[in-house]
Design a protein around this motif. Structure first.
Motif, PDB file in Angstrom:
ATOM      1  N   ALA A  26      11.090   0.823  29.500  1.00  0.00           N
ATOM      2  CA  ALA A  26      12.021   1.335  30.499  1.00  0.00           C
ATOM      3  C   ALA A  26      11.892   2.854  30.581  1.00  0.00           C
ATOM      4  O   ALA A  26      11.765   3.536  29.572  1.00  0.00           O
ATOM      5  CB  ALA A  26      13.448   0.938  30.135  1.00  0.00           C
ATOM      6  N   GLN A  27      11.912   3.384  31.801  1.00  0.00           N
ATOM      7  CA  GLN A  27      11.816   4.828  31.974  1.00  0.00           C
ATOM      8  C   GLN A  27      13.135   5.500  31.608  1.00  0.00           C
ATOM      9  O   GLN A  27      13.158   6.644  31.182  1.00  0.00           O
ATOM     10  CB  GLN A  27      11.441   5.144  33.423  1.00  0.00           C
ATOM     11  N   GLU A  28      14.230   4.800  31.802  1.00  0.00           N
ATOM     12  CA  GLU A  28      15.519   5.344  31.427  1.00  0.00           C
ATOM     13  C   GLU A  28      15.768   5.114  29.949  1.00  0.00           C
ATOM     14  O   GLU A  28      15.148   4.256  29.323  1.00  0.00           O
ATOM     15  CB  GLU A  28      16.622   4.688  32.266  1.00  0.00           C
ATOM     16  N   THR A  29      16.712   5.875  29.387  1.00  0.00           N
ATOM     17  CA  THR A  29      17.044   5.729  27.976  1.00  0.00           C
ATOM     18  C   THR A  29      18.517   5.384  27.844  1.00  0.00           C
ATOM     19  O   THR A  29      19.292   5.473  28.802  1.00  0.00           O
ATOM     20  CB  THR A  29      16.753   7.029  27.205  1.00  0.00           C
ATOM     21  N   GLU A  30      18.913   5.041  26.626  1.00  0.00           N
ATOM     22  CA  GLU A  30      20.308   4.682  26.381  1.00  0.00           C
ATOM     23  C   GLU A  30      21.246   5.862  26.631  1.00  0.00           C
ATOM     24  O   GLU A  30      22.434   5.674  26.916  1.00  0.00           O
ATOM     25  CB  GLU A  30      20.458   4.173  24.946  1.00  0.00           C
ATOM     26  N   ASP A  31      20.726   7.091  26.538  1.00  0.00           N
ATOM     27  CA  ASP A  31      21.558   8.273  26.798  1.00  0.00           C
ATOM     28  C   ASP A  31      21.989   8.358  28.261  1.00  0.00           C
ATOM     29  O   ASP A  31      22.914   9.096  28.603  1.00  0.00           O
ATOM     30  CB  ASP A  31      20.799   9.546  26.416  1.00  0.00           C
ATOM     31  N   ASP A  32      21.282   7.628  29.132  1.00  0.00           N
ATOM     32  CA  ASP A  32      21.611   7.644  30.563  1.00  0.00           C
ATOM     33  C   ASP A  32      22.734   6.668  30.906  1.00  0.00           C
ATOM     34  O   ASP A  32      23.132   6.576  32.068  1.00  0.00           O
ATOM     35  CB  ASP A  32      20.371   7.285  31.393  1.00  0.00           C
ATOM     36  N   TYR A  33      23.243   5.962  29.906  1.00  0.00           N
ATOM     37  CA  TYR A  33      24.228   4.911  30.145  1.00  0.00           C
ATOM     38  C   TYR A  33      25.487   5.124  29.310  1.00  0.00           C
ATOM     39  O   TYR A  33      25.440   5.756  28.259  1.00  0.00           O
ATOM     40  CB  TYR A  33      23.635   3.532  29.796  1.00  0.00           C
ATOM     41  N   ASN A  76      24.945   2.836  34.250  1.00  0.00           N
ATOM     42  CA  ASN A  76      24.230   4.094  34.393  1.00  0.00           C
ATOM     43  C   ASN A  76      25.195   5.212  34.774  1.00  0.00           C
ATOM     44  O   ASN A  76      26.022   5.059  35.675  1.00  0.00           O
ATOM     45  CB  ASN A  76      23.142   3.961  35.469  1.00  0.00           C
ATOM     46  N   SER A  78      24.712   7.782  36.352  1.00  0.00           N
ATOM     47  CA  SER A  78      24.500   8.319  37.696  1.00  0.00           C
ATOM     48  C   SER A  78      25.291   7.553  38.755  1.00  0.00           C
ATOM     49  O   SER A  78      25.475   8.045  39.863  1.00  0.00           O
ATOM     50  CB  SER A  78      23.012   8.269  38.053  1.00  0.00           C
ATOM     51  N   ILE A 398      18.655  -0.405  27.382  1.00  0.00           N
ATOM     52  CA  ILE A 398      19.513  -0.197  28.551  1.00  0.00           C
ATOM     53  C   ILE A 398      19.922  -1.497  29.243  1.00  0.00           C
ATOM     54  O   ILE A 398      20.741  -1.476  30.163  1.00  0.00           O
ATOM     55  CB  ILE A 398      18.809   0.700  29.585  1.00  0.00           C
TER      56      ILE A 398
END
Length: 423
Positions: A26-33, A76, A78, A398
């Motif tokens: 995944a390009q996203e990480t757990e910090d993004d959630y 997320n 965002s 994620i």
């Protein structure tokens, strides 16, 4: 007879316990959630509630509670999410305000709600089969007319008595074709998966049944009318109106059905839930008629060792849909098979339970493309044979999943220890 062949094909595929694995970074990480978790209970009885839909309002992100009423929802940062909703059959919807600071271990209460059909409503659908036919005619209006990409979480378990001997899980991606097309156009891809299998030879189950991560494809009865909703199938059943209930704040007609004919393949006993306003089919509960176990065995059992006696006990299904805007989407699919196995020279039979369930955790209709053929999961593949063993505690990263129950977590720990000892 084409319909019968299609029906048996759906039945066969619906009970497969197999799939395969591709690992995706995944390009996203757990910090993004951020994470919202807790347990859902009946406000009056304090009983925990299973299969409650938990949704981040304003998004397609969601999950369901497990058998202990627990859930964990990753959102997320965002996304502009300030509220989550809880919905369950027979309960008032509950909407709770949240913040982007992780909130864990909360108790969320739902209030029971009951409705009765008025005499006018009952009169308007005096013949419940006419209601079913009206719902069928509305399928192209009520369900998606363009392709969607669904993300889901699939788990399958095998229990020998009360002991787990196989636990396999995967995050899946599904290409969902328009509902005017057959499910032959739908595809499934495995994004990430893991397994735990008992290392004891005595726990090896050499019986092959059919289903796996393709379960939501084959059990989407709205898209597979030859299972329960074709013109040819409808006369096989007797229908009766039941007491109305509420789902997601909407009043539902309830139609119970049971076989009224004897066929050379097993029929079903179950219940349809149909939205009063839109006539969308929102939920179907059904199980195989077990009066002729030989028919059931011939339908669900594809291969077994010589000398092994197989006796089906229960084959049941649950399919739910979620209304979002003007359309209704596949939400949750579950099938459970209980059977007994024994060898001809042994005195006692062993009870087995096979459970497969899938929850759709996200959906998009933007830039949806078919899955490349080489990545498509097929019913010839085996999830438990191809995925890696449990290792990383943060394996799912994620992705939203169905949280394991306490009993399942204990089983995982036992299987991990047994696996280490065998290495």
């Amino acid at each position: 007879m084409r319909t019968k062949k299609l029906l048996l094909a759906c039945l066969s595929a619906a009970i497969l316990l197999i799939s395969s694995i591709l690992s995706v970074n995944a390009q996203e990480t757990e910090d993004d959630y951020f994470v919202i978790s807790g347990v859902v209970k009946d406000i009056r009885t304090k009983k925990t509630l299973e299969n409650v839909n938990v949704t981040a309002l304003g998004t397609n992100v969601g999950t369901v509670t497990n058998a202990d009423g627990e859930f964990s929802l990753k959102i997320n940062k965002s996304l502009d999410v300030s509220r989550i909703s809880f919905s369950n059959i027979g309960y008032l919807n509950s909407i709770i305000s949240i913040s982007k600071n992780s909130s864990k271990g909360r108790v969320f209460n739902l209030t029971p709600e009951s409705y009765l059909l008025s005499e006018v409503q009952v009169f308007s659908w005096r013949n419940p089969r006419d209601l079913i036919k009206a719902a069928i005619e509305k399928i192209e209006t009520n369900y998606e007319a363009k392709p969607n990409k669904l993300t889901g979480f699939y788990r399958e378990t095998v229990q020998k008595g009360r002991k787990y001997i196989n636990i396999s899980e995967a995050v899946i991606e599904m290409y969902k074709s328009p509902y005017k097309q057959s499910s032959d156009h739908d595809q499934v891809k495995i994004l990430k998966g893991r397994k735990l299998i008992s290392p004891k030879l005595s726990d090896t189950l050499s019986v092959k049944l059919l289903g796996g991560p393709n379960l939501p494809v084959f059990l989407d009865i709205v898209k597979n009318p030859d299972l329960l909703l074709s013109e040819e199938i409808l006369p096989y059943y007797a229908y009766k109106m039941g007491e109305a209930v509420s789902i997601d704040g909407q009043l539902q007609f309830v139609v119970n059905f049971e076989p009224q004919m004897i066929m050379n393949f097993p029929l079903y006993i179950g219940t349809f839930y149909i939205d009063r306003e839109t006539l969308s089919i929102t939920r179907v509960e059904f199980s195989m008629d077990m009066r002729d176990k030989q028919k059931v065995t011939e339908t669900i059992l594809k291969e077994k060792p010589t000398g092994l006696r197989f006796t089906p006990v229960e084959v049941s299904y649950l399919v739910t849909y979620k209304q979002q805007g003007e359309k209704t989407y596949l939400n949750y699919v579950r099938n459970e098979i209980k059977f007994k196995c024994d060898w001809k020279r042994r005195l006692f039979a062993t009870n087995y339970t096979v459970l497969g369930e899938t929850v759709m955790t996200d959906r998009t209709e933007n830039n949806v493309k078919r899955i490349p053929g080489r990545e498509v999961f097929t019913t010839r593949q085996s999830l438990s044979k191809e995925v890696a063993l449990y290792q990383d505690a943060n394996f799912w990263s994620i992705y939203n999943i169905i949280e394991p129950t306490e009993y399942l977590e204990n089983a995982v720990n036992k299987l991990k220890k047994a696996q280490l000892k065998s290495e």
